[in-house]
Write an enzyme that holds these catalytic residues in place. Sequence first.
Site, PDB file in Angstrom:
ATOM      1  N   GLY A 247     -15.569 -66.310 -59.982  1.00  0.00           N
ATOM      2  CA  GLY A 247     -16.759 -65.216 -60.754  1.00  0.00           C
ATOM      3  C   GLY A 247     -17.427 -66.884 -61.865  1.00  0.00           C
TER       4      GLY A 247
ATOM      5  N   GLY B  21       9.905 -78.014 -72.606  1.00  0.00           N
ATOM      6  CA  GLY B  21       9.508 -76.455 -72.936  1.00  0.00           C
ATOM      7  C   GLY B  21       9.825 -75.577 -72.174  1.00  0.00           C
TER       8      GLY B  21
ATOM      9  N   ASP C 237      -3.816 -65.355 -71.353  1.00  0.00           N
ATOM     10  CA  ASP C 237      -3.646 -66.747 -71.325  1.00  0.00           C
ATOM     11  C   ASP C 237      -4.863 -67.487 -71.939  1.00  0.00           C
ATOM     12  OD1 ASP C 237      -1.168 -66.560 -70.459  1.00  0.00           O
ATOM     13  OD2 ASP C 237      -0.879 -68.304 -69.316  1.00  0.00           O
TER      14      ASP C 237
ATOM     15  N   HIS D 130      29.904 -49.577 -76.953  1.00  0.00           N
ATOM     16  CA  HIS D 130      31.181 -50.903 -77.316  1.00  0.00           C
ATOM     17  C   HIS D 130      31.771 -50.879 -75.822  1.00  0.00           C
ATOM     18  CE1 HIS D 130      34.346 -52.473 -78.872  1.00  0.00           C
ATOM     19  NE2 HIS D 130      35.324 -52.078 -77.703  1.00  0.00           N
TER      20      HIS D 130
HETATM   21  P1  FAD Z   1      -3.056 -65.824 -64.997  1.00  0.00           P
HETATM   22  O1  FAD Z   1      -1.968 -65.218 -65.051  1.00  0.00           O
HETATM   23  O2  FAD Z   1      -3.136 -66.843 -65.013  1.00  0.00           O
HETATM   24  O3  FAD Z   1      -4.280 -64.988 -64.569  1.00  0.00           O
HETATM   25  C1  FAD Z   1      -5.094 -64.853 -63.873  1.00  0.00           C
HETATM   26  C2  FAD Z   1      -6.547 -65.025 -63.086  1.00  0.00           C
HETATM   27  O4  FAD Z   1      -7.437 -66.035 -63.049  1.00  0.00           O
HETATM   28  C3  FAD Z   1      -5.386 -65.964 -61.632  1.00  0.00           C
HETATM   29  O5  FAD Z   1      -5.697 -65.083 -60.959  1.00  0.00           O
HETATM   30  C4  FAD Z   1      -6.530 -66.746 -61.151  1.00  0.00           C
HETATM   31  O6  FAD Z   1      -7.409 -67.082 -59.874  1.00  0.00           O
HETATM   32  C5  FAD Z   1      -8.140 -65.962 -61.895  1.00  0.00           C
HETATM   33  N1  FAD Z   1      -9.392 -66.410 -62.007  1.00  0.00           N
HETATM   34  C6  FAD Z   1      -9.196 -67.724 -62.803  1.00  0.00           C
HETATM   35  N2  FAD Z   1     -10.428 -68.222 -62.581  1.00  0.00           N
HETATM   36  C7  FAD Z   1     -11.413 -67.189 -61.946  1.00  0.00           C
HETATM   37  C8  FAD Z   1     -13.108 -67.543 -61.440  1.00  0.00           C
HETATM   38  N3  FAD Z   1     -13.567 -67.954 -61.727  1.00  0.00           N
HETATM   39  N4  FAD Z   1     -12.920 -66.031 -60.904  1.00  0.00           N
HETATM   40  C9  FAD Z   1     -11.824 -65.623 -60.321  1.00  0.00           C
HETATM   41  N5  FAD Z   1     -10.657 -65.377 -60.109  1.00  0.00           N
HETATM   42  C10 FAD Z   1     -10.213 -66.204 -61.374  1.00  0.00           C
HETATM   43  N6  FAD Z   1       5.137 -65.501 -69.170  1.00  0.00           N
HETATM   44  C11 FAD Z   1       6.341 -64.625 -69.673  1.00  0.00           C
HETATM   45  O7  FAD Z   1       5.591 -63.717 -70.481  1.00  0.00           O
HETATM   46  N7  FAD Z   1       7.692 -64.964 -69.409  1.00  0.00           N
HETATM   47  C12 FAD Z   1       7.791 -65.631 -68.220  1.00  0.00           C
HETATM   48  O8  FAD Z   1       9.330 -65.549 -67.988  1.00  0.00           O
HETATM   49  C13 FAD Z   1       7.031 -66.534 -67.963  1.00  0.00           C
HETATM   50  N8  FAD Z   1       7.188 -67.838 -66.975  1.00  0.00           N
HETATM   51  C14 FAD Z   1       6.406 -68.136 -66.479  1.00  0.00           C
HETATM   52  C15 FAD Z   1       7.060 -69.038 -65.933  1.00  0.00           C
HETATM   53  C16 FAD Z   1       6.011 -70.321 -64.969  1.00  0.00           C
HETATM   54  C17 FAD Z   1       6.644 -70.802 -63.856  1.00  0.00           C
HETATM   55  C18 FAD Z   1       4.744 -70.084 -65.410  1.00  0.00           C
HETATM   56  C19 FAD Z   1       3.587 -71.298 -64.365  1.00  0.00           C
HETATM   57  C20 FAD Z   1       3.892 -68.940 -66.561  1.00  0.00           C
HETATM   58  C21 FAD Z   1       5.153 -68.641 -66.858  1.00  0.00           C
HETATM   59  N9  FAD Z   1       4.838 -67.621 -67.628  1.00  0.00           N
HETATM   60  C22 FAD Z   1       5.799 -66.395 -68.580  1.00  0.00           C
HETATM   61  C23 FAD Z   1       3.319 -67.265 -68.573  1.00  0.00           C
HETATM   62  C24 FAD Z   1       2.146 -66.123 -67.908  1.00  0.00           C
HETATM   63  O9  FAD Z   1       2.644 -66.732 -66.460  1.00  0.00           O
HETATM   64  C25 FAD Z   1       0.983 -65.999 -68.391  1.00  0.00           C
HETATM   65  O10 FAD Z   1       0.908 -66.246 -69.966  1.00  0.00           O
HETATM   66  C26 FAD Z   1       0.004 -65.200 -67.581  1.00  0.00           C
HETATM   67  O11 FAD Z   1      -0.291 -65.048 -65.981  1.00  0.00           O
HETATM   68  C27 FAD Z   1      -0.982 -64.840 -68.393  1.00  0.00           C
HETATM   69  O12 FAD Z   1      -1.970 -63.842 -67.494  1.00  0.00           O
HETATM   70  P2  FAD Z   1      -2.857 -63.861 -67.675  1.00  0.00           P
HETATM   71  O13 FAD Z   1      -3.287 -62.489 -67.330  1.00  0.00           O
HETATM   72  O14 FAD Z   1      -3.989 -64.300 -69.095  1.00  0.00           O
HETATM   73  O15 FAD Z   1      -3.840 -64.504 -66.225  1.00  0.00           O
END
Ligand code: FAD
Length: 634
Positions: free
Chosen positions: A276, A346, A475, A607
């Site tokens: 999108g 990190g 994010d 405990h």
């Molecule tokens: P995302 O999960 O990034 O999802 C965004 C979605 O939007 C994706 O599916 C993408 O395909 C879709 N998208 C993007 N642009 C478009 C577009 N133009 N059109 C249609 N769809 C689109 N967080 C924790 O809290 N605990 C953890 O243990 C943890 N471990 C992690 C480990 C790893 C290896 C990584 C990489 C991240 C980790 N995180 C963790 C962070 C966590 O994954 C993110 O904070 C979280 O996924 C963010 O959620 P979100 O909904 O913002 O976006």
Amino acid sequence: MAQEIKVPDIGDFDEVEVIEVLVAAGDEVEEEQALITLESDKATLEVPSSAAGKITEMKVKEGDKVSEGDVIALLEAADSGSDDEGEDDKADAKADAKADDAEKEEKAANQKQAEDAEEREKKQSKGGEKKKSSSKGKEKDAKSGEKSQKESQSKSAPKKDHGYDCDVLVLGSGPGGYTAAFRAADMGLNVTLVERHSVLGGVCLNIGCIPSKALLHSAKVIEDAADMANHGVSFGKPKIELPKLMEFKQSVIDKLTGGLKSMASKRKVNVVTGTGTFKDEHTLSIEGDSHGDGETSEISFNNCIIAVGSEPVILPDWPEDDRIWDSEAALSPDEIPKSLLVIGGGIIGLELANVYAAHGTDVDIVEMTDTLIPGADRDLVKPLQKRMSSRCGNIWTGTKVTGIKAGKKSLKASFEGKDAPESKEYDRVLAAIGRKPNGKKIGAENVGVKVDERGFITIDKQCRTSVDNIFAIGDVSGEPQLAHRATHQGKVAAECCAGEKAAFDAKVIPSVVYTDPEVAWTGVTETQAKKDGIEYEKGAFPWAASGRALGMGTSEGNTKILFDKETGRAIGAGAVGPGAGELIAELGLAIEMGCDAHDIGLTIHPHPTLSETVGMAAEAAAGTLTDLYIPKKK
Ligand code: FAD
């Protein structure tokens, strides 16, 4: 003798209206049972009975105005009917003491409630919300635990007459996006969820939190099995079948993402696969699907929630080579490499370093700053750093990778830093140097949405962007980039779309590093408190004195809680040790509810558990700890 029940301290309010009288003369009431409801211009609150007994007279009626100390009712306490005068006196004294305690507790809670209400009001008016609590909306006090996200259930009906294809379009199906979509659908809105991949769940479920934890579990079992030799139980060398390990990881992902698909369908969320971009502030263009075949279509919306997440940072001058991994590649390896350089100390870097080291890879870690996990206190990081040093080849902090050369057999990394060699060769290099938000990739700025230079979309407390009908969560909307922040924001944004009065007003967001040992913290860190000049008292409990920890063969853990010196309330906490991530949840709740050291210390923890270390850390601050000898301060 009848007891007088009075209005407690209700903060800076005078002449507050009685909006509901909940009992009448002759009623039997329980201790703490609400008798009347008051409403100021900031909040509603209930005045409870200070003892169990029979109401002999109500002194107020609806519409009356009352202030602190006014008598609202007379009560014959349940145990005051005895003929024995001595017993009567005791009962009265007991009831008085209880009433005093209740009054003190109430005073603190009401004071807090008034402060919170005021703070919320400020926040809400900043966020453009002006609607006041409904007169019947009963807001519980700070100790009762009802968070203020929904101050009143105004439930303004979703606009169905707007003429758009959907009430809410959610862009992105990660933890933020699917939560927002489901919450909006549950509130009766017509929702479309647009996701570029054919599988829902975003980074977290597919290539982030969930797969990394599945692999960290096997790493922990491998290491625990080896440690068992110290307990007199030895296992053979682990045999690692990578395809099976990957199959298990994928089965976890499939269960969760399959669940999302089915829940979306049950909720009648219209799921559209495609990428999108904004055409205007009420229309999204959607191109193709993840396989590249497809036409462009358009969907119009009344409100939109952007949840497009983030992607890994890869430095542009690095060679294009499959052996240079990002976290996604590291979670789906074709083989377990003999050697791996992890760039970035990190959370993500350390978790994956832990996975590979446990599965037999020689791992080096390089971190540009002087310390691993810069956001956490040093005393919490130290036990992890010690453990990582024993399982990894080298940990170079204060060191920069200046280049990577792709050779036929290996990747040659060159370094600049105090202890690192000039260069070293590796089978694989993992870049875990941060994640950049996807805010600049969806044309949002073209329709007036403010996006900063890093790609974060600017939002207010309601997760609303600079364009009124467009929200952003997760994010893409700022830090910390964590799934639980995204999900909570998702609910707030969805509720705002449904016309509810909601705001993201979490006091704290916990962080957890799921390594072995785990490191977890929430609220103000000691480093931050010192930097900001916040005066605090600390209560800490070393796990070396925990029977449970010792029985598990671990003694390097620690749990600590920081209390504000002036108010006595918990403001921050941290723990290191196995399962620290589970312990931090209780401490988050304690901070949200404004608990002091006694509230936590007097809560009976089972405990022997690691959770006892939370209670004992609080007791250490309260001066009531008996499981350690702490000399009294002079
Ligand atoms: P995302 O999960 O990034 O999802 C965004 C979605 O939007 C994706 O599916 C993408 O395909 C879709 N998208 C993007 N642009 C478009 C577009 N133009 N059109 C249609 N769809 C689109 N967080 C924790 O809290 N605990 C953890 O243990 C943890 N471990 C992690 C480990 C790893 C290896 C990584 C990489 C991240 C980790 N995180 C963790 C962070 C966590 O994954 C993110 O904070 C979280 O996924 C963010 O959620 P979100 O909904 O913002 O976006």
